[in-house]
Design a protein around this motif. Structure first.
Motif, PDB file in Angstrom:
ATOM      1  N   GLU A   1      -8.364   7.206   2.225  1.00  0.00           N
ATOM      2  CA  GLU A   1      -8.072   5.657   1.367  1.00  0.00           C
ATOM      3  C   GLU A   1      -7.028   5.762   0.007  1.00  0.00           C
ATOM      4  O   GLU A   1      -7.514   6.813  -0.602  1.00  0.00           O
ATOM      5  CB  GLU A   1      -8.623   4.984   1.645  1.00  0.00           C
ATOM      6  N   GLU A   2      -6.030   5.144  -1.246  1.00  0.00           N
ATOM      7  CA  GLU A   2      -5.392   4.900  -2.289  1.00  0.00           C
ATOM      8  C   GLU A   2      -5.278   6.740  -1.978  1.00  0.00           C
ATOM      9  O   GLU A   2      -4.983   6.841  -3.355  1.00  0.00           O
ATOM     10  CB  GLU A   2      -7.409   5.256  -3.236  1.00  0.00           C
ATOM     11  N   SER A   3      -4.285   6.950  -1.455  1.00  0.00           N
ATOM     12  CA  SER A   3      -3.237   7.865  -1.579  1.00  0.00           C
ATOM     13  C   SER A   3      -2.216   7.118  -1.204  1.00  0.00           C
ATOM     14  O   SER A   3      -1.847   5.840  -1.232  1.00  0.00           O
ATOM     15  CB  SER A   3      -3.601   8.627  -0.621  1.00  0.00           C
ATOM     16  N   TYR A   4      -0.920   8.053  -2.233  1.00  0.00           N
ATOM     17  CA  TYR A   4       0.198   7.401  -2.065  1.00  0.00           C
ATOM     18  C   TYR A   4       0.522   9.296  -1.852  1.00  0.00           C
ATOM     19  O   TYR A   4       0.989   9.915  -2.261  1.00  0.00           O
ATOM     20  CB  TYR A   4       0.689   7.516  -3.589  1.00  0.00           C
ATOM     21  N   HIS A   5       2.201   8.605  -1.444  1.00  0.00           N
ATOM     22  CA  HIS A   5       2.947  10.289  -0.394  1.00  0.00           C
ATOM     23  C   HIS A   5       4.365   9.930  -0.882  1.00  0.00           C
ATOM     24  O   HIS A   5       4.890  10.837  -0.271  1.00  0.00           O
ATOM     25  CB  HIS A   5       1.987  10.697   1.426  1.00  0.00           C
TER      26      HIS A   5
ATOM     27  N   VAL B   1       1.987   6.941   5.656  1.00  0.00           N
ATOM     28  CA  VAL B   1       0.705   7.497   5.882  1.00  0.00           C
ATOM     29  C   VAL B   1       0.223   7.215   3.961  1.00  0.00           C
ATOM     30  O   VAL B   1      -0.573   7.753   3.833  1.00  0.00           O
ATOM     31  CB  VAL B   1       0.774   9.114   5.831  1.00  0.00           C
ATOM     32  N   SER B   2       0.914   5.792   3.176  1.00  0.00           N
ATOM     33  CA  SER B   2       0.219   6.072   2.216  1.00  0.00           C
ATOM     34  C   SER B   2      -0.597   4.613   2.076  1.00  0.00           C
ATOM     35  O   SER B   2       0.144   3.474   2.895  1.00  0.00           O
ATOM     36  CB  SER B   2       1.804   5.746   0.768  1.00  0.00           C
TER      37      SER B   2
ATOM     38  N   SER C   1      -2.542   3.261  -0.993  1.00  0.00           N
ATOM     39  CA  SER C   1      -2.520   2.714  -1.880  1.00  0.00           C
ATOM     40  C   SER C   1      -1.263   1.750  -2.010  1.00  0.00           C
ATOM     41  O   SER C   1      -0.576   1.476  -1.741  1.00  0.00           O
ATOM     42  CB  SER C   1      -2.048   3.698  -2.825  1.00  0.00           C
ATOM     43  N   THR C   2      -2.569   0.431  -2.431  1.00  0.00           N
ATOM     44  CA  THR C   2      -2.784  -0.856  -2.383  1.00  0.00           C
ATOM     45  C   THR C   2      -1.646  -0.985  -3.803  1.00  0.00           C
ATOM     46  O   THR C   2      -1.170  -1.922  -4.293  1.00  0.00           O
ATOM     47  CB  THR C   2      -2.822  -1.676  -2.483  1.00  0.00           C
ATOM     48  N   SER C   3      -2.093  -0.422  -4.957  1.00  0.00           N
ATOM     49  CA  SER C   3      -1.322  -0.807  -5.902  1.00  0.00           C
ATOM     50  C   SER C   3      -0.100  -0.325  -5.828  1.00  0.00           C
ATOM     51  O   SER C   3       1.164  -0.537  -6.723  1.00  0.00           O
ATOM     52  CB  SER C   3      -1.818   0.418  -7.573  1.00  0.00           C
ATOM     53  N   ASP C   4       0.099   0.494  -5.330  1.00  0.00           N
ATOM     54  CA  ASP C   4       1.719   0.876  -5.107  1.00  0.00           C
ATOM     55  C   ASP C   4       2.608  -0.053  -3.777  1.00  0.00           C
ATOM     56  O   ASP C   4       3.960   0.430  -3.406  1.00  0.00           O
ATOM     57  CB  ASP C   4       2.005   2.818  -4.319  1.00  0.00           C
TER      58      ASP C   4
ATOM     59  N   SER D   1       1.192  -3.082   7.420  1.00  0.00           N
ATOM     60  CA  SER D   1       2.662  -3.081   7.418  1.00  0.00           C
ATOM     61  C   SER D   1       2.056  -2.094   8.495  1.00  0.00           C
ATOM     62  O   SER D   1       2.942  -0.721   8.525  1.00  0.00           O
ATOM     63  CB  SER D   1       3.250  -2.259   6.155  1.00  0.00           C
ATOM     64  N   ARG D   2       0.492  -0.556   7.844  1.00  0.00           N
ATOM     65  CA  ARG D   2       0.310   0.730   8.888  1.00  0.00           C
ATOM     66  C   ARG D   2       0.749   0.411  10.127  1.00  0.00           C
ATOM     67  O   ARG D   2       0.411  -0.202  10.824  1.00  0.00           O
ATOM     68  CB  ARG D   2      -0.754   0.824   8.696  1.00  0.00           C
TER      69      ARG D   2
END
Length: 383
Positions: free
Chosen positions: A85-89, A98-99, A101-104, A111-112
């Motif tokens: 959770e909370e990751s950006y790739h 696989v990202s 992060s809701t901020s991004d 949409s996952r």
């Protein structure tokens, strides 16, 4: 305070000279093997564990993550991926999937795709498990999910995580987590990707790579950003057996990242990091920031905690030290006031209550102290 792309700073004359010389000679893609491509690959391999022996040069961090996922899928013959959770790739279809992060991506959860499975962010400050032993408990949660997915006929082929959760606020992975999850994933037949796009390349000061902080060893490493000082350049490093698994799907090449120009720039970035002792600078100046944040925490109640190390840090603002209610509105206002004082700093994290602090590696002690003085001024006088 926010630029981990121009790692050597803006207008670096050594990089400019390298680019000019190579542009004046030749620039072609990695279908053609030139000394620069081989030399740069060898320099990268000298920085990683010895069992990682194969380099793919690419254009960006997003492309690196996308390729790493494809390599893992080809090797394990499994589609399912585990991430945090909370990751950006990245922003490609696979990297965005696989990202979390809701901020991004505010629509990340909706949409996952079904092949992506998510574990809690291993945050020992405000997460499910806190304090001493949190890393072990988070790893146990991940192991239970891995066992369940295997029983459900969805065995995990890939685990991807940053060794420190960058966009979440440089939040450190608790002790005991990374190695335990890596071991469980491998015991289930999967491979582990360390996403070093943001936290790697000497930025942490004490370590060149984030996974070194944990004594962990990934199967695949992704990197970019710092590699080209703003020039489009990234890489994936893995084992030959994993690389060979992709060969049946076609021959890989890179038009920009694997070019002679990119390779020369990449070599020069490594040269300057070493000659100017920028990793050591990240450690020394980062310590000034860390010590300064500790002093500010004792003076200003709005500061909940400080995350990170070296020149990748995050300062978390809260309204209450018990409930940890995020001070998101205040964080935005603090950033706006800091801009008026000549400092560019931004909020980060899904709660938008953490200052993102990742300046170029040439960031000086003088600049660090100026930043700390101005932040103290804003917190004292209001925003």
């Amino acid at each position: 305070m926010v630029n981990n792309v121009s790692v050597l700073g803006h207008g670096n004359p050594v990089i400019a000279s390298t680019a000019y010389r190579q542009w004046s000679r030749l620039n072609t893609n990695s279908r053609f093997n030139f000394n620069a491509v081989a030399e740069f690959s060898e320099r990268l391999l000298a920085k990683v564990p010895k069992n990682l022996d194969t380099v793919f040069l690419v254009n960006s961090g997003t492309e690196a993550v996308d390729l790493a996922l494809r390599l893992s899928k080809a090797f394990t013959k499994r589609e399912d991926v585990l991430c945090c959770e909370e990751s950006y790739h990245g922003w490609s279809l696979a990297a965005d999937a696989v990202s979390t992060s809701t901020s991004d991506n505010p629509q990340a959860a909706q949409s996952r795709p079904a092949w992506v499975h998510v574990v809690d962010a291993p945050n020992d400050y405000r997460g499910t498990h806190r304090g001493e032993g949190a890393g072990v408990r988070y790893a146990e949660d991940a192991a239970r999910l891995l066992h369940q997915l295997e029983r459900d006929g969805k065995p995990i082929g890939t685990f991807i995580a940053e060794p420190r959760n960058g966009n979440a606020g440089a939040i450190g992975t608790p002790r005991g987590y990374l190695n335990a999850v890596y071991a469980t994933v491998r015991n289930h037949g999967g491979v582990c990707i360390a996403d070093e796009v943001q936290v790697g390349y000497g930025r942490l000061g004490a370590h060149f790579w984030g996974f070194e902080e944990h004594g962990a060893e990934p199967d695949i490493i992704t990197m970019a950003k710092a590699m080209g000082n703003g020039h489009p350049l990234g890489a994936v490093i893995t084992r030959r057996e994993i690389a060979d698994a992709l060969a049946a799907q076609g021959a890989f090449f890179s038009s920009s990242g694997g070019s002679t120009l990119s390779s020369r720039i990449g070599l020069t970035v490594l040269d300057v990091i070493e000659s100017d002792k920028l990793q050591a600078n990240a450690a020394a100046v980062g310590q000034i920031l860390t010590d300064g944040f500790t002093e500010l925490m004792n003076k200003h109640d709005i500061i909940g905690t400080a995350h990170g190390m070296g020149l990748y840090q995050g300062l978390e603002f809260v309204r209450d030290h018990v409930t940890l209610e995020p001070a998101a509105e205040e964080t935005r206002a603090i950033c706006a006031r800091m801009l008026q004082l000549g400092i560019i700093v931004l909020p980060t994290g899904d709660r938008q209550n953490i200052l993102k602090i990742k300046p170029p590696l040439c960031f000086t002690a003088e600049s660090a102290r100026f930043f700390l003085r101005m932040l103290d001024k804003v917190l004292r006088e209001g925003w």
